[in-house]
Design a protein around this motif. Structure first.
Motif, mmCIF file in Angstrom:
data_model
loop_
_atom_site.group_PDB
_atom_site.id
_atom_site.type_symbol
_atom_site.label_atom_id
_atom_site.label_comp_id
_atom_site.label_asym_id
_atom_site.label_seq_id
_atom_site.Cartn_x
_atom_site.Cartn_y
_atom_site.Cartn_z
ATOM 1 N N ALA A 189 0.974 -1.054 -0.021
ATOM 2 C CA ALA A 189 -0.002 0.060 -0.142
ATOM 3 C C ALA A 189 0.817 1.339 -0.056
ATOM 4 O O ALA A 189 0.792 2.235 -0.680
ATOM 5 C CB ALA A 189 -0.742 -0.010 1.143
ATOM 6 N N THR A 190 1.881 1.245 0.686
ATOM 7 C CA THR A 190 2.685 2.300 0.728
ATOM 8 C C THR A 190 4.342 2.074 -0.086
ATOM 9 O O THR A 190 4.845 1.145 0.287
ATOM 10 C CB THR A 190 3.318 2.603 2.026
ATOM 11 N N VAL A 191 4.712 2.963 -0.898
ATOM 12 C CA VAL A 191 5.660 2.858 -1.684
ATOM 13 C C VAL A 191 6.500 4.038 -1.624
ATOM 14 O O VAL A 191 6.067 4.990 -2.011
ATOM 15 C CB VAL A 191 5.528 2.525 -2.958
ATOM 16 N N SER A 192 7.704 3.899 -1.100
ATOM 17 C CA SER A 192 8.611 5.080 -0.829
ATOM 18 C C SER A 192 9.422 5.101 -2.231
ATOM 19 O O SER A 192 9.858 6.396 -2.615
ATOM 20 C CB SER A 192 9.414 5.038 0.384
ATOM 21 N N THR A 193 9.895 4.033 -2.280
ATOM 22 C CA THR A 193 11.010 3.895 -3.635
ATOM 23 C C THR A 193 10.565 2.959 -4.683
ATOM 24 O O THR A 193 10.244 1.975 -4.736
ATOM 25 C CB THR A 193 12.377 3.641 -3.230
ATOM 26 N N ILE A 194 10.513 3.602 -6.152
ATOM 27 C CA ILE A 194 10.202 2.593 -7.118
ATOM 28 C C ILE A 194 11.727 2.464 -7.919
ATOM 29 O O ILE A 194 12.367 3.270 -8.233
ATOM 30 C CB ILE A 194 9.291 3.345 -8.144
ATOM 31 N N GLY A 195 11.939 1.073 -8.365
ATOM 32 C CA GLY A 195 13.297 0.825 -8.886
ATOM 33 C C GLY A 195 12.894 0.232 -10.233
ATOM 34 O O GLY A 195 11.929 -0.537 -10.445
ATOM 35 N N VAL A 196 13.762 0.824 -11.285
ATOM 36 C CA VAL A 196 13.425 0.349 -12.570
ATOM 37 C C VAL A 196 14.730 -0.122 -13.280
ATOM 38 O O VAL A 196 15.711 0.521 -13.128
ATOM 39 C CB VAL A 196 13.030 1.628 -13.477
ATOM 40 N N LEU A 197 14.661 -1.228 -13.986
ATOM 41 C CA LEU A 197 15.991 -1.806 -14.723
ATOM 42 C C LEU A 197 15.636 -1.595 -16.023
ATOM 43 O O LEU A 197 14.753 -2.244 -16.576
ATOM 44 C CB LEU A 197 16.125 -3.249 -14.376
ATOM 45 N N GLY A 198 16.528 -0.782 -16.696
ATOM 46 C CA GLY A 198 16.386 -0.458 -18.208
ATOM 47 C C GLY A 198 16.388 1.011 -18.251
ATOM 48 O O GLY A 198 15.949 1.847 -17.364
ATOM 49 N N THR A 199 16.719 1.412 -19.478
ATOM 50 C CA THR A 199 16.627 3.011 -19.956
ATOM 51 C C THR A 199 15.720 3.254 -20.959
ATOM 52 O O THR A 199 16.103 4.397 -21.635
ATOM 53 C CB THR A 199 18.052 3.231 -19.957
ATOM 54 N N GLY A 200 15.047 2.399 -21.600
ATOM 55 C CA GLY A 200 14.314 2.400 -22.828
ATOM 56 C C GLY A 200 13.138 3.361 -22.510
ATOM 57 O O GLY A 200 12.571 3.746 -21.536
ATOM 58 N N ARG A 216 0.813 4.453 -7.403
ATOM 59 C CA ARG A 216 1.673 4.326 -6.386
ATOM 60 C C ARG A 216 2.750 5.353 -5.969
ATOM 61 O O ARG A 216 3.862 5.250 -6.223
ATOM 62 C CB ARG A 216 2.485 2.909 -6.080
ATOM 63 N N PRO A 217 2.053 6.656 -5.439
ATOM 64 C CA PRO A 217 3.062 7.768 -5.549
ATOM 65 C C PRO A 217 4.187 7.537 -4.686
ATOM 66 O O PRO A 217 3.982 6.953 -3.292
ATOM 67 C CB PRO A 217 2.171 8.975 -4.935
ATOM 68 N N ALA A 218 5.402 7.710 -5.013
ATOM 69 C CA ALA A 218 6.827 7.504 -4.273
ATOM 70 C C ALA A 218 7.550 8.695 -4.129
ATOM 71 O O ALA A 218 7.288 9.872 -4.937
ATOM 72 C CB ALA A 218 7.604 6.454 -5.081
ATOM 73 N N ARG A 219 8.188 8.901 -3.017
ATOM 74 C CA ARG A 219 9.224 10.025 -2.715
ATOM 75 C C ARG A 219 10.371 9.837 -3.934
ATOM 76 O O ARG A 219 11.142 10.716 -4.000
ATOM 77 C CB ARG A 219 9.666 10.060 -1.363
ATOM 78 N N ASN A 220 10.752 8.564 -4.119
ATOM 79 C CA ASN A 220 12.058 8.399 -4.974
ATOM 80 C C ASN A 220 12.081 7.440 -5.800
ATOM 81 O O ASN A 220 10.988 6.456 -5.881
ATOM 82 C CB ASN A 220 13.313 8.067 -3.944
ATOM 83 N N ALA A 221 12.869 7.320 -6.927
ATOM 84 C CA ALA A 221 13.103 6.178 -7.897
ATOM 85 C C ALA A 221 14.389 6.042 -8.259
ATOM 86 O O ALA A 221 15.232 7.030 -8.201
ATOM 87 C CB ALA A 221 12.274 6.675 -9.159
ATOM 88 N N LEU A 222 14.843 4.829 -8.405
ATOM 89 C CA LEU A 222 16.239 4.495 -9.027
ATOM 90 C C LEU A 222 16.081 3.770 -10.251
ATOM 91 O O LEU A 222 15.289 3.080 -10.704
ATOM 92 C CB LEU A 222 16.677 3.638 -7.864
ATOM 93 N N ILE A 223 17.102 4.243 -10.943
ATOM 94 C CA ILE A 223 17.160 3.723 -12.398
ATOM 95 C C ILE A 223 18.616 2.864 -12.509
ATOM 96 O O ILE A 223 19.425 3.515 -12.388
ATOM 97 C CB ILE A 223 17.024 4.577 -13.570
ATOM 98 N N TRP A 224 18.548 1.788 -13.206
ATOM 99 C CA TRP A 224 19.760 1.068 -13.665
ATOM 100 C C TRP A 224 19.418 0.675 -14.939
ATOM 101 O O TRP A 224 18.685 0.447 -15.519
ATOM 102 C CB TRP A 224 19.958 -0.421 -12.709
ATOM 103 N N GLY A 225 20.836 0.959 -15.676
ATOM 104 C CA GLY A 225 20.911 0.479 -17.114
ATOM 105 C C GLY A 225 22.513 -0.006 -17.491
ATOM 106 O O GLY A 225 23.184 0.268 -16.669
ATOM 107 N N ARG A 226 22.411 -0.736 -18.308
ATOM 108 C CA ARG A 226 23.888 -1.359 -18.597
ATOM 109 C C ARG A 226 24.746 0.071 -19.061
ATOM 110 O O ARG A 226 25.902 -0.136 -19.183
ATOM 111 C CB ARG A 226 23.643 -2.223 -19.973
ATOM 112 N N ASP A 227 24.304 1.071 -19.905
ATOM 113 C CA ASP A 227 24.773 2.244 -20.150
ATOM 114 C C ASP A 227 24.506 3.301 -18.883
ATOM 115 O O ASP A 227 23.378 3.830 -18.632
ATOM 116 C CB ASP A 227 24.365 2.589 -21.422
ATOM 117 N N ALA A 228 25.572 3.465 -18.180
ATOM 118 C CA ALA A 228 25.389 4.400 -16.982
ATOM 119 C C ALA A 228 25.094 5.839 -17.557
ATOM 120 O O ALA A 228 24.235 6.301 -16.776
ATOM 121 C CB ALA A 228 26.566 4.342 -16.138
#
Length: 331
Positions: A131-142, A156-168
């Motif tokens: 129900a409560t999400v503070s951080t959303i993580g995404v793998l991929g950059t497309g 799910r409104p979040a305060r933060n998000a993180l993104i990982w990609g093979r190309d930094a």
């Protein structure tokens, strides 16, 4: 007898069919209808063309109660960038459910598919994430990395998000773009395990053929939506993740066991029984089990279904007609 057909370009569709809560609700309703057993949805017609580094998918579904049904053609020609062309394009044709006549041709170059795919991710998060999400993580950059984050943040409104990609560099660029767009702190994260540890929702959006998410990284309360695997050679999640999940959901079990993460889990023996999985439509309708507690680990395997295409095409035609968008041709 003359018949009017709406011919609509990608530019016009982007103007009148945004990725918003109406689109998300539209896709949620489509999945709920799929659970009734009355939707006619044949298997995906998928044509691999390895000699030219290409693939073509055709999807459709007839949904009782909707005025039309869509035929969607999605070509992927992956050498196109060397020619200065996009690798993905395609179109949707919407036919009348009463007469079979063509009501609309959407020359969307995959835009409507992008919207309905992102909307499905939001539907999964709405019903399976804590129900409560503070951080959303995404793998991929497309494109889907961007749209999945936008859509998920709407439910799910979040305060933060993180993104990982093979190309930094691409990850940094997307993080900056999303910070400006969403008004939350979005950062690039070089370590996938760290991204998962900090996130309550993780979305995988890559065409990877080798797992990029390890079972050792799972933690209580985590929800994972895997949407990158839609071909029999793709695999984003370590197969044991599906076995360890407290709740496993597929958009369509019969499709996921051929094209999705479920296929890898069954083939490796990590998961012995596909009946452990529920379908997203049943979870929405209340006839399948979703998250039972905030500590559950939930996984949703999305391969993309024809019912989503019919739903988004029907929504699009309504918006096109109301705004007088597109060109009317008489056949």
């Amino acid at each position: 007898m003359a018949h009017d057909i709406k011919l609509v370009t990608e530019t016009e569709l982007r103007r009148v069919v945004p990725l918003d809560l109406e689109a998300i609700d539209c896709i949620e309703t489509a999945f709920a209808k799929l659970a009734t057993g009355k939707v006619v949805m044949p298997p995906v017609m998928s044509m691999a063309l390895p000699d030219i580094n290409a693939e073509v998918d055709v999807k459709t579904a007839f949904v009782p109660g909707l005025d039309g049904f869509a035929l969607k053609v999605s070509p992927g020609f992956f050498n196109n960038p060397s020619l200065g062309l996009p690798s993905l394009n395609g179109l949707m044709v919407l036919l009348s459910a009463r007469t079979g006549l063509v009501d609309a041709v959407f020359l969307d170059n995959g835009y409507l598919t992008d919207v309905r795919t992102a909307a499905a991710g939001a539907v999964a998060a709405r019903h399976l994430a804590p129900a409560t999400v503070s951080t959303i993580g995404v793998l991929g950059t497309g494109v889907q990395a961007k749209l999945q984050l936008i859509a998920t943040a709407k439910v799910r409104p979040a305060r933060n998000a993180l993104i990982w990609g093979r190309d930094a560099g691409k990850a940094e660029q997307l993080a900056d773009e999303m910070t400006a767009l969403l008004g939350i702190e979005v950062k690039a994260c070089a370590d996938r395990a760290d991204l998962v540890a900090q996130s309550q929702v993780v979305i995988t959006t890559t065409p990877s053929k080798e797992p990029i998410l390890d079972a050792d990284w799972l933690h209580e309360g985590l929800h994972i939506t895997a949407m990158g695997s839609d071909q029999e050679d793709k695999n984003e999640l370590h197969p044991s993740i599906l076995a360890r999940a407290d709740v496993l959901v597929c958009d369509r079990i019969s499709q996921c066991e051929l094209l999705g993460e479920l296929r890898s889990a069954l083939e490796t023996g990590a998961l012995e029984d596909k009946n452990r999985a529920a379908e997203l439509g049943n979870v929405i309708a209340g006839t399948g089990n979703g998250r039972q507690s905030e500590d559950d680990i939930t996984v949703c395997d999305l391969t993309g279904t024809g019912v989503q295409d019919t739903a988004i095409a029907t929504l699009a035609l309504g918006k096109v007609r109301r705004t007088n968008a597109g060109t009317t041709v008489t056949a």
